[in-house]
Design an enzyme around this catalytic site. Structure first.
Site, mmCIF file in Angstrom:
data_model
loop_
_atom_site.group_PDB
_atom_site.id
_atom_site.type_symbol
_atom_site.label_atom_id
_atom_site.label_comp_id
_atom_site.label_asym_id
_atom_site.label_seq_id
_atom_site.Cartn_x
_atom_site.Cartn_y
_atom_site.Cartn_z
ATOM 1 N N TRP A 104 26.080 27.723 32.255
ATOM 2 C CA TRP A 104 25.240 28.546 32.987
ATOM 3 C C TRP A 104 26.008 29.247 34.053
ATOM 4 C CZ3 TRP A 104 21.062 30.089 31.117
ATOM 5 C CH2 TRP A 104 20.495 29.223 30.460
ATOM 6 N N ASP A 188 22.741 28.810 41.844
ATOM 7 C CA ASP A 188 21.792 28.933 40.822
ATOM 8 C C ASP A 188 21.233 27.516 40.863
ATOM 9 O OD1 ASP A 188 20.296 28.537 38.633
ATOM 10 O OD2 ASP A 188 21.707 29.531 37.294
ATOM 11 N N LYS A 212 11.807 24.825 34.917
ATOM 12 C CA LYS A 212 12.371 23.632 34.920
ATOM 13 C C LYS A 212 11.692 22.453 35.569
ATOM 14 C CE LYS A 212 15.576 25.713 32.312
ATOM 15 N NZ LYS A 212 16.694 26.426 32.977
HETATM 16 C C1 LIG Z 1 17.281 27.829 32.457
HETATM 17 C C2 LIG Z 1 18.433 28.012 33.249
HETATM 18 C C3 LIG Z 1 18.776 29.575 33.401
HETATM 19 C C4 LIG Z 1 17.945 30.652 32.880
HETATM 20 O O1 LIG Z 1 16.766 30.794 33.051
HETATM 21 P P1 LIG Z 1 16.015 31.905 32.281
HETATM 22 O O2 LIG Z 1 14.724 31.971 32.968
HETATM 23 O O3 LIG Z 1 15.870 31.671 31.024
HETATM 24 O O4 LIG Z 1 16.614 33.233 32.534
HETATM 25 C C5 LIG Z 1 19.750 30.008 34.430
HETATM 26 N N1 LIG Z 1 20.473 28.728 35.133
HETATM 27 C C6 LIG Z 1 20.235 27.493 34.833
HETATM 28 C C7 LIG Z 1 20.817 26.497 35.591
HETATM 29 C C8 LIG Z 1 19.274 27.123 33.960
HETATM 30 O O5 LIG Z 1 19.066 25.776 33.802
#
Ligand SMILES: *Cc1c(COP(=O)(O)O)cnc(C)c1O
Length: 376
Positions: A104, A188, A212
């Site tokens: 990521w 993030d 998530k």
């Molecule tokens: C799932 C995830 C993303 C991506 O998210 P999308 O909504 O599919 O764009 C980005 N960063 C992390 C750490 C993730 O777990």
């Protein structure tokens, strides 16, 4: 009817009581005669839903008034562009640095290169030795004392929980101690936000896709320091300009209304569970039980350096890959869903977000033991 335990990495399981409440309110939200999906995003009913959701989020994370809490769209990947478009121009050098801790963070880094002067502050892409143990690439966190943050950079980006590798930052670094006191942190936190208390005041911006640990896909939470707003690059779409979204209370354009409503129900559920301190105690106990069992077995293995093992995403491999298909089939039949690991890591991954109860962990461990007995 008892629902199976769902270990999906995302979109992920939601608390059952939240789903029941949403089902009960589906046709008529609190006597309004409308489903939440059918309401004007500027009307009094949805305004109440949205304002309460924001207030509860602020309470849970102790977000102070000098930070905006925004409901946006585009997910984590869109934020990889929206963060640089909003923040890379904060300082003259138009620079940003990245800690590459897994897939990521690498995605964030590659996207940001389109918007400014971007560099790698540290990377976990090489195998290394830690405490006498050989660590494979992407199974450890580069030691913060070795990070190279340029003092002229607008921000340093980290992914505080790598969902695929299962690597979690125990704490966020202090940039003044890394020689960059004017650089802010961009985080993030998509896959562990709300899993424990987090001091958002140590960051310039924290973002998270909802699917998530918060609610339905389509909603992205952005927490950003207000004094950083208003310096977006001219190419930034106005619907993605944090200053404009903040001025309009997350309703500059139509936000993902139903996703905000579900997130609001999840926030209320979290408050009933003892808030984020309560979640942290439960999540720590869940993760410890699972890692302890994996470590005690020679049939299963988790490759992540112990001090940075994720409390949310637990990848594990079987001692023989040929057993993967049987493991998944029998797990499914036992009511343990979506345990397949990401293709880049292989094996299994148990994602154990807030909505996974301790009973789900116990059921998984019991299944893993019996699978080991019958196939070991
Ligand atoms: C799932 C995830 C993303 C991506 O998210 P999308 O909504 O599919 O764009 C980005 N960063 C992390 C750490 C993730 O777990």
């Amino acid at each position: 009817m008892k629902r199976p335990y769902n270990f999906s990495a995302g979109p992920a399981a939601l608390p059952e009581t939240v789903l029941q409440r949403a089902a009960a309110e589906m046709l008529d939200w609190q006597g309004s005669g409308m489903s939440v999906m059918e309401m004007s995003h500027r009307g009094k009913h949805f305004s109440q839903i949205c304002d309460e959701a924001e207030a509860d989020l602020r309470e849970l994370l102790a977000i102070p008034d000098d930070y905006a809490a925004l409901f946006m769209q585009g997910g984590g990947l869109a934020e990889n562009a929206i963060v640089p478009m909003n923040l890379i121009g904060l300082r003259e050098a138009q620079a940003a640095d990245f800690v590459l801790s897994g897939s990521w963070a690498v995605k964030s880094y590659k996207e940001a290169r389109r918007y400014g002067n971007v560099a790698v502050a540290a990377t976990a892409e090489q195998a290394t030795e830690i405490n006498g143990v050989q660590q494979a690439p992407w199974t450890y966190m580069p030691d913060p004392s070795t990070w190279k943050v340029r003092p002229e950079s607008s921000y340093l980006h980290i992914c505080s929980n790598e969902t695929i590798g299962g690597v979690e930052f125990p704490d966020w670094p202090d940039l003044a101690s890394l020689g960059a006191p004017d650089t802010v942190l961009s985080i993030d936190a998509s896959s562990h936000i709300l899993s424990r208390p987090m001091d958002v005041t140590r960051a310039g911006v924290v973002f998270a896709g909802a699917q998530k640990n918060i609610g339905p896909a389509g909603l992205t939470i952005v927490i950003v320091r207000k004094d950083l707003l208003g310096k977006a690059l001219p190419i930034c779409p106005s619907a993605f300009d944090y200053a404009i979204v903040a001025e309009n209370d997350s309703r500059y354009n139509t936000p993902p209304t139903y996703a905000i409503y579900i997130a609001g129900l999840v926030f209320k559920w979290l408050k009933e569970q003892g808030g984020l301190a309560g979640m942290e105690a439960l999540n720590t106990a869940k993760a410890r039980a699972l890692y302890d069992y994996i470590d005690s077995s020679s049939f299963y293995r988790n490759p992540v350096e112990p001090s940075v093992r994720s409390r949310m995403n637990v990848p594990f491999i079987l001692h023989d890959d040929a057993l993967n298909a049987a493991f998944l089939k029998e797990a499914d039949a036992a009511g343990l869903l979506q345990l397949k690991g990401h293709k880049s890591v292989g094996g299994m991954r148990a994602s154990i977000y807030n909505a996974m109860p301790m009973e789900g962990i116990q059921a998984l461990i019991a299944f893993m033991k019996s699978f080991e007995q019958s196939h070991g």
